[in-house]
Design an enzyme around this catalytic site. Structure first.
Site, mmCIF file in Angstrom:
data_model
loop_
_atom_site.group_PDB
_atom_site.id
_atom_site.type_symbol
_atom_site.label_atom_id
_atom_site.label_comp_id
_atom_site.label_asym_id
_atom_site.label_seq_id
_atom_site.Cartn_x
_atom_site.Cartn_y
_atom_site.Cartn_z
ATOM 1 N N ASN A 23 -68.712 46.736 53.962
ATOM 2 C CA ASN A 23 -68.386 47.776 54.945
ATOM 3 C C ASN A 23 -67.106 48.540 54.616
ATOM 4 O O ASN A 23 -66.837 49.584 55.214
ATOM 5 C CB ASN A 23 -68.346 47.181 56.350
ATOM 6 C CG ASN A 23 -69.748 46.842 56.835
ATOM 7 O OD1 ASN A 23 -70.732 47.264 56.230
ATOM 8 N ND2 ASN A 23 -69.843 46.076 57.899
ATOM 9 N N ARG A 94 -77.673 53.723 57.322
ATOM 10 C CA ARG A 94 -77.012 54.603 58.291
ATOM 11 C C ARG A 94 -75.614 55.028 57.869
ATOM 12 O O ARG A 94 -75.147 56.082 58.266
ATOM 13 C CB ARG A 94 -76.866 53.892 59.633
ATOM 14 C CG ARG A 94 -78.112 53.281 60.160
ATOM 15 C CD ARG A 94 -77.776 52.574 61.440
ATOM 16 N NE ARG A 94 -77.058 53.485 62.296
ATOM 17 C CZ ARG A 94 -77.626 54.340 63.125
ATOM 18 N NH1 ARG A 94 -78.922 54.380 63.228
ATOM 19 N NH2 ARG A 94 -76.901 55.138 63.870
ATOM 20 N N CYS A 118 -82.154 51.903 65.010
ATOM 21 C CA CYS A 118 -82.322 50.840 64.032
ATOM 22 C C CYS A 118 -82.525 49.521 64.756
ATOM 23 O O CYS A 118 -82.498 49.473 65.985
ATOM 24 C CB CYS A 118 -81.154 50.789 63.059
ATOM 25 S SG CYS A 118 -79.739 49.924 63.671
ATOM 26 N N ARG A 123 -77.691 53.350 68.239
ATOM 27 C CA ARG A 123 -76.670 53.799 67.298
ATOM 28 C C ARG A 123 -76.645 55.318 67.086
ATOM 29 O O ARG A 123 -76.882 55.806 65.979
ATOM 30 C CB ARG A 123 -76.809 53.071 65.961
ATOM 31 C CG ARG A 123 -76.721 51.570 66.107
ATOM 32 C CD ARG A 123 -76.833 50.848 64.811
ATOM 33 N NE ARG A 123 -75.614 50.891 64.023
ATOM 34 C CZ ARG A 123 -75.497 50.362 62.812
ATOM 35 N NH1 ARG A 123 -76.522 49.770 62.248
ATOM 36 N NH2 ARG A 123 -74.357 50.434 62.160
ATOM 37 N N PRO A 124 -76.360 56.072 68.152
ATOM 38 C CA PRO A 124 -76.251 57.524 67.976
ATOM 39 C C PRO A 124 -74.996 57.879 67.173
ATOM 40 O O PRO A 124 -74.175 57.002 66.872
ATOM 41 C CB PRO A 124 -76.131 58.038 69.410
ATOM 42 C CG PRO A 124 -75.592 56.899 70.195
ATOM 43 C CD PRO A 124 -76.048 55.642 69.520
ATOM 44 N N ASP A 306 -70.565 41.355 63.810
ATOM 45 C CA ASP A 306 -71.236 40.994 62.552
ATOM 46 C C ASP A 306 -71.206 39.489 62.270
ATOM 47 O O ASP A 306 -71.819 39.035 61.303
ATOM 48 C CB ASP A 306 -70.603 41.749 61.369
ATOM 49 C CG ASP A 306 -70.916 43.231 61.409
ATOM 50 O OD1 ASP A 306 -71.793 43.647 62.191
ATOM 51 O OD2 ASP A 306 -70.281 43.995 60.638
ATOM 52 N N ILE A 328 -71.204 44.978 71.673
ATOM 53 C CA ILE A 328 -71.133 46.153 70.789
ATOM 54 C C ILE A 328 -72.509 46.818 70.616
ATOM 55 O O ILE A 328 -72.641 48.027 70.738
ATOM 56 C CB ILE A 328 -70.550 45.780 69.401
ATOM 57 C CG1 ILE A 328 -69.185 45.086 69.557
ATOM 58 C CG2 ILE A 328 -70.440 47.011 68.501
ATOM 59 C CD1 ILE A 328 -68.076 45.949 70.117
ATOM 60 N N ARG A 398 -79.004 43.377 51.221
ATOM 61 C CA ARG A 398 -78.205 44.562 51.580
ATOM 62 C C ARG A 398 -76.730 44.205 51.699
ATOM 63 O O ARG A 398 -75.873 45.069 51.569
ATOM 64 C CB ARG A 398 -78.671 45.146 52.924
ATOM 65 C CG ARG A 398 -80.043 45.738 52.869
ATOM 66 C CD ARG A 398 -80.367 46.423 54.158
ATOM 67 N NE ARG A 398 -79.414 47.502 54.441
ATOM 68 C CZ ARG A 398 -79.427 48.260 55.520
ATOM 69 N NH1 ARG A 398 -80.343 48.063 56.432
ATOM 70 N NH2 ARG A 398 -78.540 49.211 55.688
HETATM 71 C C1 EPZ Z 1 -69.988 49.502 61.508
HETATM 72 O O1 EPZ Z 1 -71.118 50.206 62.013
HETATM 73 C C2 EPZ Z 1 -70.516 48.483 60.531
HETATM 74 N N1 EPZ Z 1 -71.202 49.180 59.445
HETATM 75 C C3 EPZ Z 1 -71.435 47.512 61.240
HETATM 76 O O2 EPZ Z 1 -71.835 46.528 60.320
HETATM 77 C C4 EPZ Z 1 -70.678 46.844 62.373
HETATM 78 O O3 EPZ Z 1 -71.548 46.005 63.088
HETATM 79 C C5 EPZ Z 1 -70.079 47.908 63.309
HETATM 80 O O4 EPZ Z 1 -69.278 48.836 62.547
HETATM 81 C C6 EPZ Z 1 -69.215 47.336 64.404
HETATM 82 O O5 EPZ Z 1 -68.185 46.575 63.845
HETATM 83 C C7 EPZ Z 1 -70.506 49.683 58.432
HETATM 84 O O6 EPZ Z 1 -69.283 49.626 58.397
HETATM 85 C C8 EPZ Z 1 -71.266 50.317 57.329
HETATM 86 P P1 EPZ Z 1 -69.734 51.671 65.437
HETATM 87 P P2 EPZ Z 1 -70.916 51.552 62.840
HETATM 88 O O7 EPZ Z 1 -69.801 53.136 65.247
HETATM 89 O O8 EPZ Z 1 -69.793 52.308 62.276
HETATM 90 C C9 EPZ Z 1 -71.937 53.050 69.489
HETATM 91 C C10 EPZ Z 1 -73.348 45.040 59.264
HETATM 92 O O9 EPZ Z 1 -74.100 44.122 59.665
HETATM 93 N N2 EPZ Z 1 -71.756 54.431 68.986
HETATM 94 O O10 EPZ Z 1 -68.403 51.024 65.561
HETATM 95 O O11 EPZ Z 1 -72.249 52.199 62.916
HETATM 96 C C11 EPZ Z 1 -72.936 52.287 68.633
HETATM 97 O O12 EPZ Z 1 -74.263 52.565 69.013
HETATM 98 C C12 EPZ Z 1 -73.250 46.327 60.038
HETATM 99 O O13 EPZ Z 1 -72.681 44.971 58.230
HETATM 100 C C13 EPZ Z 1 -72.151 55.494 69.788
HETATM 101 O O14 EPZ Z 1 -72.649 55.324 70.897
HETATM 102 O O15 EPZ Z 1 -70.544 50.944 64.257
HETATM 103 C C14 EPZ Z 1 -72.503 50.861 68.876
HETATM 104 O O16 EPZ Z 1 -73.072 50.410 70.056
HETATM 105 C C15 EPZ Z 1 -74.216 46.466 61.135
HETATM 106 N N3 EPZ Z 1 -71.970 56.766 69.310
HETATM 107 C C16 EPZ Z 1 -70.977 50.969 69.031
HETATM 108 O O17 EPZ Z 1 -70.727 52.343 69.350
HETATM 109 C C17 EPZ Z 1 -71.411 56.997 68.082
HETATM 110 O O18 EPZ Z 1 -71.269 58.168 67.698
HETATM 111 C C18 EPZ Z 1 -70.181 50.580 67.784
HETATM 112 O O19 EPZ Z 1 -70.637 51.289 66.665
HETATM 113 C C19 EPZ Z 1 -71.007 55.912 67.296
HETATM 114 C C20 EPZ Z 1 -71.189 54.615 67.758
#
Ligand code: EPZ
Length: 418
Positions: A23, A94, A118, A123-124, A306, A328, A398
């Site tokens: 990540n 993503r 997903c 995850r918008p 995670d 989350i 992955r």
């Molecule tokens: C990152 O995803 C990680 N991926 C995820 O790891 C990790 O679970 C997550 O952060 C939380 O720590 C990478 O770094 C590549 P977020 P990300 O934006 O950036 C909501 C793994 O297993 N949200 O912090 O996509 C979202 O739906 C993966 O390695 C919105 O609503 O996570 C979620 O509920 C999976 N609108 C929450 O916020 C947005 O525009 C946190 O998502 C963005 C996010």
């Protein structure tokens, strides 16, 4: 399709080297879009998501070389590239949406497919888009694509609604080449954000405050290449440590510092483990059967989502009942029905799982659904009696580099079967 066959019941013992963080590596590789001269990155893990990132960057017209054995990547974005990230690639991974910020910042335009839902939640990307709009981007949605443009991004105060990791990364990569100063507020504080900031600084960016909720960025007119080493993978490390504890063993993970994992280590201790913390390794030893321990996932420095599934596998064999709350993602309990197939006693109520620990799980054929769910099935399979066959191993590939090799180094009886 590959499967992993596990003969469980062997306490894991020994030491392994952690790989570079997935990540952290993904946005760092993507950040090379911003640099005018080639970037060299080290300790890049050989993972399916990393390969997809190279595919994406090559698709944009960048040159990408990867020496998987050395973990060394060299990337260069020439003065003109294509600015379109197609559905086929974004759908696969993503994290591809973080090309938006750097493409806009350096080339003034980006056309990036919306990722769609997903396995773990909707995850918008609304937070990403509103941050980029605040920096002066014009955003339209058309035919499943985000079409963004800006003659020149302008520094601004950007408050995120939620400390989203991806939105923080997109905003940072946009702001480094914007005209003027930006303050990003309510930012994600994850160590991977600090690693991205480190890489951007190595390219000449002016960033302060990463690791806190307010990141200050002074825009510069251009960035140059760099030579940067990616941090160790705290989630990979946590997974092997959880496997060590679930099997009643003793495991050391070399190549990362304890602070990144603190919220997890504290929970391991609460569950009865002995933890040795060092600047460059972490070691855990089981103190008999784990004790039931409650966990709530939160943004960093809270307990990481995670690690939720792997911790649940540990709690499935704990003494007593634990309550695991996922705050989350709205659908991150896909591993529960599979853990139940091994005999685990888990009930889901909304975003909470109640886990009644069992003394012994029994091996069974299982289906992996997403990356961390798969990791939890491996942890559970390692402590279950008899044979566990985990199907759809591509999910694990992955995010876990050479997983069978590392587990075998700890004494596990594990093999990949075709
Ligand atoms: C990152 O995803 C990680 N991926 C995820 O790891 C990790 O679970 C997550 O952060 C939380 O720590 C990478 O770094 C590549 P977020 P990300 O934006 O950036 C909501 C793994 O297993 N949200 O912090 O996509 C979202 O739906 C993966 O390695 C919105 O609503 O996570 C979620 O509920 C999976 N609108 C929450 O916020 C947005 O525009 C946190 O998502 C963005 C996010």
């Amino acid at each position: 399709m590959d499967k992993i066959r596990i003969h469980g019941g062997v306490p894991l013992r020994g030491a392994i080297q952690v790989s570079g963080s997935k990540n952290a590596a993904l946005p760092i590789l993507i950040s090379s879009i911003l640099a005018e001269t080639p970037c060299t990155f080290r300790r890049v893990p050989d993972l399916q998501d990393v390969r997809t990132t190279f595919q994406l960057l090559s698709h944009l017209g960048m040159t990408a070389q990867f020496d998987a054995l050395q973990g060394r990547a060299v990337l260069h974005a020439p003065a003109t590239i294509s600015c379109e990230a197609p559905y086929d690639l974004v759908r696969k991974m993503r994290a591809s949406v973080v090309v938006l910020g750097p493409l806009l910042a350096r080339f003034g335009r980006a056309k990036v497919s919306l990722p769609g839902g997903c396995a773990i939640g909707a995850r918008p990307i609304n937070f990403h888009l509103s941050a980029l709009e605040k920096l002066g981007a014009k955003i339209e949605l058309e035919g499943g694509y985000v079409i963004a443009s800006a003659r020149k991004l302008k520094g601004a105060r950007v408050g995120l609604e939620f400390p989203s990791v991806g939105a923080t990364e997109n905003a940072m990569m946009a702001a480094v080449l914007a005209e003027g100063d930006s303050i990003l507020e309510n930012c994600a504080r994850e160590p991977e954000i600090m690693d991205l900031a480190g890489a951007l600084r190595a390219m000449g960016a002016k960033i302060e405050g990463d690791g806190t909720e307010a990141i200050r960025i002074q825009g510069v007119s251009s960035l140059h290449g760099c030579d940067y080493q990616v941090m160790g993978d705290r989630i990979e490390a946590g997974t092997y440590l959880a496997a060590g504890l679930a099997t009643g063993g003793q495991v050391r993970v070399d190549g990362l510092g304890a602070p990144e994992l603190e919220s997890v280590l504290v929970k391991f201790e609460e569950a009865g483990a002995t933890v040795v913390r060092n600047e460059s390794f972490v070691e855990v030893a089981a103190g008999g059967r784990p004790r039931a321990t409650d966990v709530t996932t939160l943004p960093f420095p809270g307990f990481p989502t995670d690690m939720q599934a792997q911790f649940m596998a540990l709690m499935a064999v704990a003494e007593g009942t634990s309550v695991i709350k996922e705050t989350i993602f709205e659908n991150r309990f896909m591993h529960v029905p599979e853990l139940s197939r091994l005999g685990a006693d888990i009930t889901i109520r909304g975003n909470t799982a109640v886990v009644k620990g069992k003394r012994q799980l029994k091996g069974a054929p299982l289906m992996a659904t997403d990356l961390r769910a798969s990791a939890s099935l491996v942890v559970a399979g390692l402590c279950a009696e008899g044979e566990t066959l985990v199907n759809r191993v591509y999910h694990l590939d992955r995010g876990y580099e050479r997983i069978e090799e590392k587990l075998r180094a700890l004494g596990a009886r594990v093999e990949r079967v075709k």
